[in-house]
Write an enzyme that holds these catalytic residues in place. Sequence first.
Site, short mmCIF file in Angstrom:
data_model
loop_
_atom_site.label_atom_id
_atom_site.label_comp_id
_atom_site.label_asym_id
_atom_site.label_seq_id
_atom_site.Cartn_x
_atom_site.Cartn_y
_atom_site.Cartn_z
N HIS A 189 44.70 44.54 35.62
CA HIS A 189 45.08 43.27 34.96
C HIS A 189 44.64 42.03 35.75
CE1 HIS A 189 47.34 45.98 32.55
NE2 HIS A 189 48.40 46.06 33.33
N ARG A 190 43.60 42.17 36.55
CA ARG A 190 43.11 41.04 37.37
C ARG A 190 44.11 40.60 38.44
NH1 ARG A 190 39.32 42.66 34.88
NH2 ARG A 190 37.74 41.46 33.79
#
Length: 211
Positions: A189-190
């Site tokens: 998710h970064r």
Amino acid sequence: MYNTAKRKEYLRGILDEENTPSEPLELFKSWYEEADSAIKEDANAMILSTINKENKPNARVLLLRSFDREALYFFSNYQSNKAMDLEHKPYASLLFFWKELERQVRIQGIVKKIAAEESDIYFDSRPRTSQISALISPQSRIIPNRAYLETSFADALDTYKNKKISRPEFWGGYKLLPDYMEFWQGRVHRLHDRITYIRQGGSWIKKRLAP
Ligand SMILES: Cc1cc2nc3c(=O)[nH]c(=O)nc-3n(C[C@H](O)[C@H](O)[C@H](O)COP(=O)(O)O)c2cc1C
């Protein structure tokens, strides 16, 4: 148009404060060794960024030739553009991107020339053709054409036939002594991990940065 189709998740590893050593070059060593076995070629390719006389940044790929507990070592022409930049400002950054491991390492520090005898040792270990290339290439200068290079190379091969090629004074090693190192590990998710080391006096302060 922005390219939104190409999105990947980064899932290959984690990095945290507890499981990282207090010396960043120790962590660099283990990441470098992992990169070297995971990547077929050029795990030692890095981007050296310098600042020129007009305060403009200048970046290019070089090969890391060695590192130890103090510094990272590379070799180049002492009359090249990067050499001029380093004379003007002996401070630079190194950047490694190891895509296969979803890792980036950013390093900053002061840059110094290594001792002439050390450069000699490395130069002597290079293949003859690389020695000749270093000898005949006025790196970063304008040359008339490709033939100029090839003729100089062939002439030097002839001149040095059965003779030792000594390191020219205008070619040698540099060492970058880090005062800042940052390790980036891609995460889901970064929400990537970024652990940074800042040199303060004789020791390193470790911090986590937001991705
Ligand atoms: C994979 C790769 C490795 C390179 N390794 C070196 C190197 O170790 N030393 C070097 O002087 N140039 C190396 N170069 C060339 C530099 O990127 C650059 O073109 C050259 O050093 C001149 O840079 P300058 O004009 O900024 O001084 C390499 C280039 C590539 C793409």
